[in-house]
Design a protein around this motif. Structure first.
Motif, PDB file in Angstrom:
ATOM      1  N   ALA A  67       0.842  -1.209   0.000  1.00  0.00           N
ATOM      2  CA  ALA A  67       0.000   0.000   0.000  1.00  0.00           C
ATOM      3  C   ALA A  67       0.869   1.248   0.000  1.00  0.00           C
ATOM      4  N   ALA A  68       1.950   1.220   0.787  1.00  0.00           N
ATOM      5  CA  ALA A  68       2.844   2.390   0.847  1.00  0.00           C
ATOM      6  C   ALA A  68       3.518   2.610  -0.500  1.00  0.00           C
ATOM      7  N   GLN A  69       3.879   1.521  -1.158  1.00  0.00           N
ATOM      8  CA  GLN A  69       4.570   1.658  -2.443  1.00  0.00           C
ATOM      9  C   GLN A  69       3.596   2.043  -3.558  1.00  0.00           C
ATOM     10  N   ASP A  70       2.433   1.393  -3.572  1.00  0.00           N
ATOM     11  CA  ASP A  70       1.469   1.669  -4.645  1.00  0.00           C
ATOM     12  C   ASP A  70       0.845   3.043  -4.488  1.00  0.00           C
ATOM     13  N   GLY A  71       0.650   3.468  -3.217  1.00  0.00           N
ATOM     14  CA  GLY A  71      -0.031   4.737  -2.968  1.00  0.00           C
ATOM     15  C   GLY A  71       0.824   5.943  -3.282  1.00  0.00           C
ATOM     16  N   GLY A  72       2.150   5.814  -3.199  1.00  0.00           N
ATOM     17  CA  GLY A  72       2.990   6.985  -3.390  1.00  0.00           C
ATOM     18  C   GLY A  72       4.311   6.659  -4.034  1.00  0.00           C
ATOM     19  N   GLU A  73       5.172   7.662  -4.037  1.00  0.00           N
ATOM     20  CA  GLU A  73       6.432   7.502  -4.763  1.00  0.00           C
ATOM     21  C   GLU A  73       7.663   7.695  -3.886  1.00  0.00           C
ATOM     22  N   LYS A  74       7.469   7.849  -2.593  1.00  0.00           N
ATOM     23  CA  LYS A  74       8.622   8.061  -1.716  1.00  0.00           C
ATOM     24  C   LYS A  74       9.265   6.717  -1.347  1.00  0.00           C
ATOM     25  N   PRO A  75      10.562   6.714  -1.080  1.00  0.00           N
ATOM     26  CA  PRO A  75      11.200   5.494  -0.591  1.00  0.00           C
ATOM     27  C   PRO A  75      10.546   5.038   0.720  1.00  0.00           C
ATOM     28  N   VAL A  76      10.445   3.728   0.893  1.00  0.00           N
ATOM     29  CA  VAL A  76       9.770   3.194   2.078  1.00  0.00           C
ATOM     30  C   VAL A  76      10.753   2.376   2.925  1.00  0.00           C
ATOM     31  N   ILE A  77      10.958   2.866   4.144  1.00  0.00           N
ATOM     32  CA  ILE A  77      11.713   2.122   5.156  1.00  0.00           C
ATOM     33  C   ILE A  77      10.665   1.419   6.022  1.00  0.00           C
ATOM     34  N   VAL A  78      10.897   0.180   6.389  1.00  0.00           N
ATOM     35  CA  VAL A  78       9.959  -0.477   7.308  1.00  0.00           C
ATOM     36  C   VAL A  78      10.674  -0.710   8.636  1.00  0.00           C
ATOM     37  N   ARG A  79      10.043  -0.241   9.709  1.00  0.00           N
ATOM     38  CA  ARG A  79      10.597  -0.490  11.053  1.00  0.00           C
ATOM     39  C   ARG A  79      10.019  -1.828  11.528  1.00  0.00           C
ATOM     40  N   VAL A  80      10.885  -2.796  11.658  1.00  0.00           N
ATOM     41  CA  VAL A  80      10.434  -4.168  11.876  1.00  0.00           C
ATOM     42  C   VAL A  80      10.220  -4.424  13.371  1.00  0.00           C
ATOM     43  N   PRO A  81       9.047  -4.960  13.739  1.00  0.00           N
ATOM     44  CA  PRO A  81       8.819  -5.266  15.157  1.00  0.00           C
ATOM     45  C   PRO A  81       9.823  -6.297  15.663  1.00  0.00           C
ATOM     46  N   PHE A  82      10.311  -6.075  16.858  1.00  0.00           N
ATOM     47  CA  PHE A  82      11.330  -6.938  17.449  1.00  0.00           C
ATOM     48  C   PHE A  82      10.857  -8.395  17.488  1.00  0.00           C
ATOM     49  N   GLU A  83       9.574  -8.583  17.775  1.00  0.00           N
ATOM     50  CA  GLU A  83       9.052  -9.930  18.016  1.00  0.00           C
ATOM     51  C   GLU A  83       9.111 -10.818  16.774  1.00  0.00           C
ATOM     52  N   ASN A  84       9.149 -10.208  15.578  1.00  0.00           N
ATOM     53  CA  ASN A  84       8.994 -11.012  14.358  1.00  0.00           C
ATOM     54  C   ASN A  84      10.058 -10.749  13.312  1.00  0.00           C
ATOM     55  N   VAL A  85      11.230 -10.350  13.729  1.00  0.00           N
ATOM     56  CA  VAL A  85      12.265  -9.973  12.769  1.00  0.00           C
ATOM     57  C   VAL A  85      12.582 -11.139  11.817  1.00  0.00           C
ATOM     58  N   ASP A  86      12.707 -12.333  12.376  1.00  0.00           N
ATOM     59  CA  ASP A  86      13.140 -13.468  11.550  1.00  0.00           C
ATOM     60  C   ASP A  86      12.151 -13.784  10.437  1.00  0.00           C
ATOM     61  N   ILE A  87      10.891 -13.548  10.673  1.00  0.00           N
ATOM     62  CA  ILE A  87       9.876 -13.821   9.640  1.00  0.00           C
ATOM     63  C   ILE A  87       9.717 -12.620   8.718  1.00  0.00           C
ATOM     64  N   LEU A  88       9.649 -11.427   9.305  1.00  0.00           N
ATOM     65  CA  LEU A  88       9.289 -10.250   8.513  1.00  0.00           C
ATOM     66  C   LEU A  88      10.464  -9.685   7.705  1.00  0.00           C
ATOM     67  N   ALA A  89      11.659  -9.632   8.290  1.00  0.00           N
ATOM     68  CA  ALA A  89      12.758  -8.920   7.625  1.00  0.00           C
ATOM     69  C   ALA A  89      13.082  -9.491   6.236  1.00  0.00           C
ATOM     70  N   PRO A  90      13.297 -10.797   6.097  1.00  0.00           N
ATOM     71  CA  PRO A  90      13.631 -11.299   4.757  1.00  0.00           C
ATOM     72  C   PRO A  90      12.488 -11.118   3.761  1.00  0.00           C
ATOM     73  N   ALA A  91      11.265 -11.288   4.231  1.00  0.00           N
ATOM     74  CA  ALA A  91      10.125 -11.168   3.309  1.00  0.00           C
ATOM     75  C   ALA A  91       9.936  -9.722   2.856  1.00  0.00           C
ATOM     76  N   LEU A  92      10.072  -8.779   3.782  1.00  0.00           N
ATOM     77  CA  LEU A  92       9.900  -7.369   3.418  1.00  0.00           C
ATOM     78  C   LEU A  92      11.001  -6.926   2.451  1.00  0.00           C
ATOM     79  N   ALA A  93      12.219  -7.397   2.691  1.00  0.00           N
ATOM     80  CA  ALA A  93      13.324  -7.052   1.783  1.00  0.00           C
ATOM     81  C   ALA A  93      13.084  -7.640   0.397  1.00  0.00           C
ATOM     82  N   GLU A  94      12.627  -8.870   0.378  1.00  0.00           N
ATOM     83  CA  GLU A  94      12.346  -9.574  -0.889  1.00  0.00           C
ATOM     84  C   GLU A  94      11.255  -8.865  -1.682  1.00  0.00           C
ATOM     85  N   GLU A  95      10.245  -8.343  -0.941  1.00  0.00           N
ATOM     86  CA  GLU A  95       9.061  -7.774  -1.601  1.00  0.00           C
ATOM     87  C   GLU A  95       9.212  -6.286  -1.912  1.00  0.00           C
TER      88      GLU A  95
END
Lengths: 255, 295
Positions: free
Chosen positions: B152-180
Motif C-alpha cells: 500500500a505504501a509503495q502503490d499509494g505513493g512515490e517516496k522510498p519506504v523504510i519499514v521499522r520491523v517489530p522486534f518480536e517477528n524480525v526473523d519472519i518479517l525482515a527477509p520477506a519485506l526485503a524480498e518484496e
C-alpha cells in the motif's frame, strides 16, 4: 528558548516531610516553571523551585530521592527553565491550594500578594508541612483527609462531617469568593471537581483567575515525547510546554 | 562525510548526510531539540542525518488513558498511545521548518490498515519537504498484513519506504519485506513488555503497565539481530535500540548497518546524537587520512 545549564549542588538537609536541596546556576526557574536535572537516573528529574534566589533555587524532595544523595559541590547538568509559569498581576488577595506532596512549587508565592491564604490538604497529620516554611502573615488552613488535624477534607466533599469535625469545603468556598486569584497544585485528576466548585462559587471568573499546576511525569520536558499529554476542554495539551500551569477551568467537565 | 544512500533500489533514492538520526517517538517533529543540540557542526557539516518524526497517522489520535511510562533500573516501558494531530496538520505546521533545515525528513507513518497507508503515502508523495517514509507496524502483525502495508505504501505513493520491523517477528518479517521491495529496514521497533506500576495500593491486587521497552538492555539484542541480518539482506539496515555511545554506534556500523537511530537516551542526553555523529565523522576522516598515507 530552552537552555542547558550547569548547576552546582550546594547542600541538602531534612525539612520534614521533605528534604531541602539547594542548587546554584546562572538562570534559576521562576515560580511554576521547572528544571530537568540529570541526577544519574534513566530520565531527567523534574525540579520545581520552592525558594528562589538571584542565582540559585531550593527544591524540596521526597525522602530517598536521588537528589538527596548528591555531594555538595558536585555539578549537575540541567535543562531549563522549562514551561509556562504562574501569572499573577498586582493583586491583594491570593488563595493557594495544595495537596501535601504537591505543595513545594507554591512556596515561592507565599509573599506574592498583600493577603495570602494557603490551604494545605494532607492524607494525615504527619504529612502536613512544617509551619516554619510559612510566613506568619499567611492565613493557613490545614486540612486532613482522616480528620487527624485541622479541617476535614477532601476539599470537594460537602457531605456532613462526623461529630467533632468540621468540613473544609465551606471555608474553601468563602476563600474562592474572597480571592482575586487562585493557584492550585494537586493531583491532576482532582482538577475537574475543583474547577466545578470554582465555577459554581464565582458568578464571573476573570482570565487567569484560577491557575492549576499539573505535575505529571515529563520524560523529555520539551514537547518531543508526548508522554505528558493531559485532557482539557480545549483538547489534549502537553504538560511540559503548554503548561505546566493551566487555566483551572480548562479542566471543568473533563472526564 | 560522504552521503549514505538508504534506498539504492529506489528511483529517487534516500541519501542522508550523516549516519545518525533520532528514532521515531523520541524527537518530536524537529523543532523541539533545536535549542539543545547542534543539527550541524561548526564547519556546516551535517550531524543529523535525518529528522525522523514522531509517529504520524492519517487522522488525529489521542493519548493513551493509562499510565504512560514506568521506569525500572535502567529500563523503561513507554506507552503514549502515539498521539498526533494527523498527517495534514503535521505537514502544515512543520513543512517550513523542514525546508529551512535542509536535512532529509522521514515521516514515521502509522496506520491500522493498508487503505490508510495508501492514502497517507499518496499525500506524502506530493510533498517535496519529505524525503521518505518509515512505516511503523504493530508488534503482533502477521506477515500477510505487513506485506499488504508495504504494498500500500509503495502503490499509494512515490517516496522510498523504510519499514521499522517489530522486534518480536524480525526473523519472519525482515527477509520477506526485503524480498518484496522495501527500500530499507529499521531493526528494530522496541519489544512490548509488562511491569508492575508504582501506583500499586494494598488490597487492589497488582496493577501493571504494558508498553514498549527501551533502555541499554536492548543493545545486545540489537547487535544479535544485526549480526544475523545485515549481511543476509540485500537492502540497507538502520540500527535502533539502546545505542548510548559513539562506540555503540560504531559497533552497529561495523556489523553492516548503514545508519543508527538514537532513542530514549536523547531525553536524558540531547548532546548524545551530535556527539556520536562527530565521533563517526572524525573516525572516517582518520581512516581516509590513514589510507591516503598508505597509498
Amino acid at each position: 528558548m530552552v537552555k542547558q545549564q550547569q548547576a552546582t549542588f550546594n547542600e541538602v538537609h531534612p525539612s520534614p516531610p521533605f528534604w531541602s536541596a539547594r542548587f546554584s546556576l546562572p538562570n534559576p526557574p521562576t515560580p511554576g516553571t521547572f528544571m530537568l536535572a540529570d541526577l544519574g537516573e534513566p530520565l531527567r528529574t523534574v525540579l520545581f523551585p520552592a525558594f528562589i534566589e538571584d542565582n540559585a533555587f531550593i527544591t524540596l524532595l521526597p525522602p530517598r530521592h536521588p537528589g538527596t544523595h548528591l555531594l555538595p559541590g558536585s555539578n549537575v547538568d540541567m535543562i531549563g527553565p522549562v514551561g509556562k509559569g504562574f501569572e499573577i498581576g498586582s493583586i491583594d488577595n491570593l488563595l493557594l491550594v495544595a495537596e501535601d506532596r504537591y505543595l513545594p512549587p507554591l512556596l515561592p508565592l507565599l509573599r506574592a500578594a498583600t493577603g495570602v491564604a494557603l490551604i494545605v490538604e494532607a492524607t494525615t497529620r504527619a504529612m502536613l508541612p512544617q509551619i516554619a516554611h510559612i510566613p506568619p502573615a499567611v492565613e493557613l488552613y490545614m486540612v486532613t483527609r482522616d480528620g487527624s488535624a485541622g479541617l476535614l477534607g477532601p476539599l470537594e466533599s460537602e457531605s456532613p462531617a462526623p461529630t467533632g469535625l468540621e468540613r473544609a469545603a465551606p471555608h474553601f468556598k468563602a476563600l474562592i469568593t474572597w480571592a482575586e486569584c487562585i493557584i492550585l497544585s494537586c493531583a491532576p485528576e482532582r482538577y475537574p471537581a475543583l474547577a466545578a466548585m470554582v465555577r459554581k462559587t464565582r458568578l464571573s471568573v476573570p482570565e487567569n483567575f484560577a491557575q492549576a499546576l499539573v505535575q505529571v511525569t515529563m520524560p523529555c520536558g520539551i514537547g518531543a515525547c508526548e508522554a505528558c499529554r493531559v485532557k482539557t476542554k480545549r483538547g489534549e495539551r502537553r504538560a511540559c510546554t503548554d503548561g505546566p500551569v493551566f487555566n483551572l477551568l480548562d479542566f471543568d467537565g473533563v472526564e | 562525510m560522504t552521503w549514505i544512500e538508504l534506498a539504492p533500489r529506489h528511483k529517487q533514492g534516500l541519501p542522508i548526510p550523516s549516519p545518525v538520526m533520532p528514532a521515531a517517538g523520541t524527537f518530536g517533529y524537529g523543532p523541539e531539540y533545536r535549542d539543545l543540540m547542534a543539527y550541524k557542526a561548526a564547519d556546516d557539516a551535517y550531524l543529523l542525518g535525518a529528522i525522523v518524526t514522531n509517529p504520524v497517522s492519517l487522522k488525529p489520535r489521542h493519548a493513551a488513558n493509562t499510565r504512560r511510562i514506568e521506569v525500572r533500573n535502567e529500563q523503561m516501558l513507554v506507552h503514549t498511545g502515539l498521539p498526533n494531530p494527523g498527517l495534514k496538520a503535521i505537514l502544515r505546521e512543520h513543512r517550513n521548518f523542514w525546508q529551512r533545515q535542509g536535512i532529509p525528513v522521514i515521516i514515521h507513518l502509522i496506520a491500522t490498515n493498508p487503505y490508510e497507508v495508501a492514502k497517507a503515502s499518496g499525500k506524502l508523495s506530493r510533498d517535496d519537504s519529505i524525503a521518505g517514509i518509515e512505516l511503523g507496524l504493530r508488534s503482533d502483525i502477521s506477515l500477510r498484513e505487513a506485506l499488504d502495508m508495504l504494498y500500500a505504501a509503495q502503490d499509494g505513493g512515490e517516496k522510498p519506504v523504510i519499514v521499522r520491523v517489530p522486534f518480536e517477528n524480525v526473523d519472519i518479517l525482515a527477509p520477506a519485506l526485503a524480498e518484496e521491495g522495501a527500500d530499507c529496514l529499521t531493526l528494530t521497533a522496541p519489544p512490548r513488555g509488562l511491569l508492575p506500576t508504582e501506583d500499586n495500593d494494598a488490597g487492589e491486587g497488582t496493577l501493571y503497565m504494558r508498553g514498549r521497552l527501551y533502555g541499554p538492555a536492548m543493545f545486545p539484542l540489537l547487535l544479535q539481530h544485526l549480526s544475523t541480518w545485515c549481511r543476509a539482506l540485500e537492502i540497507p539496515v538502520i540500527a535502533c535500540g539502546g545505542i548510548s555511545s559513539p562506540a555503540d554506534a560504531q559497533a552497529c556500523l561495523d556489523l553492516g548497518a548503514k545508519a543508527v537511530q538514537i532513542d530514549t537516551q536523547l531525553w536524558r542526553d540531547p548532546g548524545l546524537l551530535p556527539r556520536i555523529a562527530q565521533a563517526l565523522i572524525d573516525r572516517q576522516q582518520e581512516e581516509e587520512e590513514f589510507s591516503s598515507f598508505e597509498t
